[in-house]
Write a protein that holds these residues in place. Structure first.
Motif, mmCIF file in Angstrom:
data_model
loop_
_atom_site.group_PDB
_atom_site.id
_atom_site.type_symbol
_atom_site.label_atom_id
_atom_site.label_comp_id
_atom_site.label_asym_id
_atom_site.label_seq_id
_atom_site.Cartn_x
_atom_site.Cartn_y
_atom_site.Cartn_z
ATOM 1 N N THR A 1 0.824 -1.295 -0.184
ATOM 2 C CA THR A 1 0.144 -0.007 0.101
ATOM 3 C C THR A 1 0.749 1.285 -0.021
ATOM 4 O O THR A 1 1.725 1.437 0.837
ATOM 5 N N SER B 1 0.506 5.730 -1.331
ATOM 6 C CA SER B 1 -0.107 6.953 -2.017
ATOM 7 C C SER B 1 0.245 6.745 -3.471
ATOM 8 O O SER B 1 1.313 6.098 -3.780
ATOM 9 N N GLU B 2 -0.455 7.141 -4.383
ATOM 10 C CA GLU B 2 -0.372 6.975 -5.660
ATOM 11 C C GLU B 2 0.814 7.504 -6.275
ATOM 12 O O GLU B 2 1.502 6.858 -7.164
ATOM 13 N N HIS C 1 3.403 4.687 -6.465
ATOM 14 C CA HIS C 1 3.289 3.694 -6.941
ATOM 15 C C HIS C 1 4.558 2.907 -7.872
ATOM 16 O O HIS C 1 4.630 1.831 -8.045
ATOM 17 N N THR D 1 -3.782 1.582 -3.522
ATOM 18 C CA THR D 1 -3.977 2.870 -2.612
ATOM 19 C C THR D 1 -4.538 2.485 -1.335
ATOM 20 O O THR D 1 -5.034 1.365 -1.482
ATOM 21 N N TYR D 2 -4.238 3.478 -0.424
ATOM 22 C CA TYR D 2 -4.805 3.179 0.937
ATOM 23 C C TYR D 2 -6.336 3.300 1.152
ATOM 24 O O TYR D 2 -7.121 2.722 2.087
ATOM 25 N N GLU D 3 -7.136 4.115 0.165
ATOM 26 C CA GLU D 3 -8.616 4.359 0.576
ATOM 27 C C GLU D 3 -9.387 3.504 0.634
ATOM 28 O O GLU D 3 -9.343 2.224 0.699
ATOM 29 N N HIS E 1 5.082 10.884 4.872
ATOM 30 C CA HIS E 1 4.920 10.743 3.164
ATOM 31 C C HIS E 1 6.370 10.754 2.717
ATOM 32 O O HIS E 1 7.238 10.934 3.420
#
Length: 305
Positions: A173, A175-176, A179, A191-193, A295
């Protein structure tokens, strides 16, 4: 000597450059003139007032830092295998954000020329942490493994070590924007969503065998939903959820042997160390602040000239 330290508990702003007496190596110890020191969430937690369960003693003003690389400049009685001038990397619970640190000779290994000072300073804690976690959850050949928070230093080491152990599929996992980085490590990014568990089922229709969590949140809850054996789930982040989710706390000892294994993997080109940012010692607080955003990709390191 100069060191980055805190005289009171609080946020990154309590860190400042201070003067301390130079430590002296005792029997079985070496003193290292530090060239680089890794920055870890452990350091920030101690600075904030957290007290580990194993009774770490914090004395104000306190120098944090538990990853280091540098040059031996003092050798204590009984030490063999190292001499003044030896280039090493190693670990300590505290005191590494400094020009000099004293550690046991069993807490260091020789630094090969293939490792830069920044890479050497950033390997010793997170690399071993990932190694300990994957041992605990039994990652091996044929497994499908979830690494929650795969772009950070700990997660990126875990992805690579899982592949090294023969995992068939590693899903990470992130953030985009991270990737492509996750793909470069050999993992499938996601992604995490919300709805993560459903996306994971699509990526791993035969199931997920083990999971290592470095970020908490939706990723950890999805792991609990999808991994049948909760003994094969490890979190280094959401300790407050361990009891609620029926997980065990994983602990392990760092060692020179474990660190030497990681160094050899790097020397063979089988383990990459991704440096996100390098800060001078005087900006240790800013380095911790950058880390706490959670991040970015790879390792944050202090350079000590």
């Amino acid at each position: 000597m100069k060191a980055a330290a805190f005289a009171s508990f609080g946020g990154p702003e309590v860190m400042s450059l201070m003067e301390f007496p130079e430590p002296q190596a005792g029997p079985g110890q070496v003193r290292v003139r530090v060239k680089s020191a890794g920055v870890q969430h452990f350091d920030s937690a101690v600075r904030s007032g957290w007290k580990p369960a194993y009774g770490l003693e914090v004395k104000l003003p306190q120098i944090p830092g538990n990853e280091l690389a540098g040059i031996v400049d003092q050798v204590g009685e009984g030490v063999t295998g190292y001499s003044v001038g030896s280039r090493v990397l190693g670990f300590s619970l505290l005191n590494s954000y400094a020009e000099y640190v004293v550690v046991g000779a069993d807490q260091i290994v020789s630094k090969p020329d293939t490792l830069s000072w920044e890479e050497a300073g950033g390997l010793t804690g997170n690399g071993q942490g990932a190694h300990i976690a994957l041992n605990a959850i039994g990652v091996g050949p044929g497994d499908t493994v979830l690494i929650n928070g795969a772009a950070g230093s700990l997660g990126s080491f875990a992805v690579q070590l899982a592949k090294e152990r023969g995992a068939k599929t590693v899903i990470g996992t992130a953030s985009e924007g991270n990737h492509d980085f996750i793909r470069s490590l050999g993992a499938i990014p996601v992604t995490y969503e919300a709805g993560l568990a459903d996306r994971l089922r699509q990526l791993a229709p035969d199931g997920i065998h083990a999971a290592f969590d470095t970020a908490g949140g939706e990723g950890l809850r999805a792991a609990v939903e999808l991994v049948k054996d909760r003994n094969r789930i490890c979190t280094y982040f959401a300790y407050d959820l361990v009891e609620e989710l029926g997980l065990r706390v994983v602990r392990g000892e760092r060692s020179a042997a474990r660190l030497a294994e990681l160094v050899e993997l790097h020397t063979q080109g089988r383990l990459q160390i991704h440096i996100r940012q390098v800060f001078p010692l005087s900006q240790a607080g800013e380095a911790q602040r950058a880390l706490e955003t959670r991040h970015g990709r790879g390792k944050i390191v202090l350079r000590i000239d």
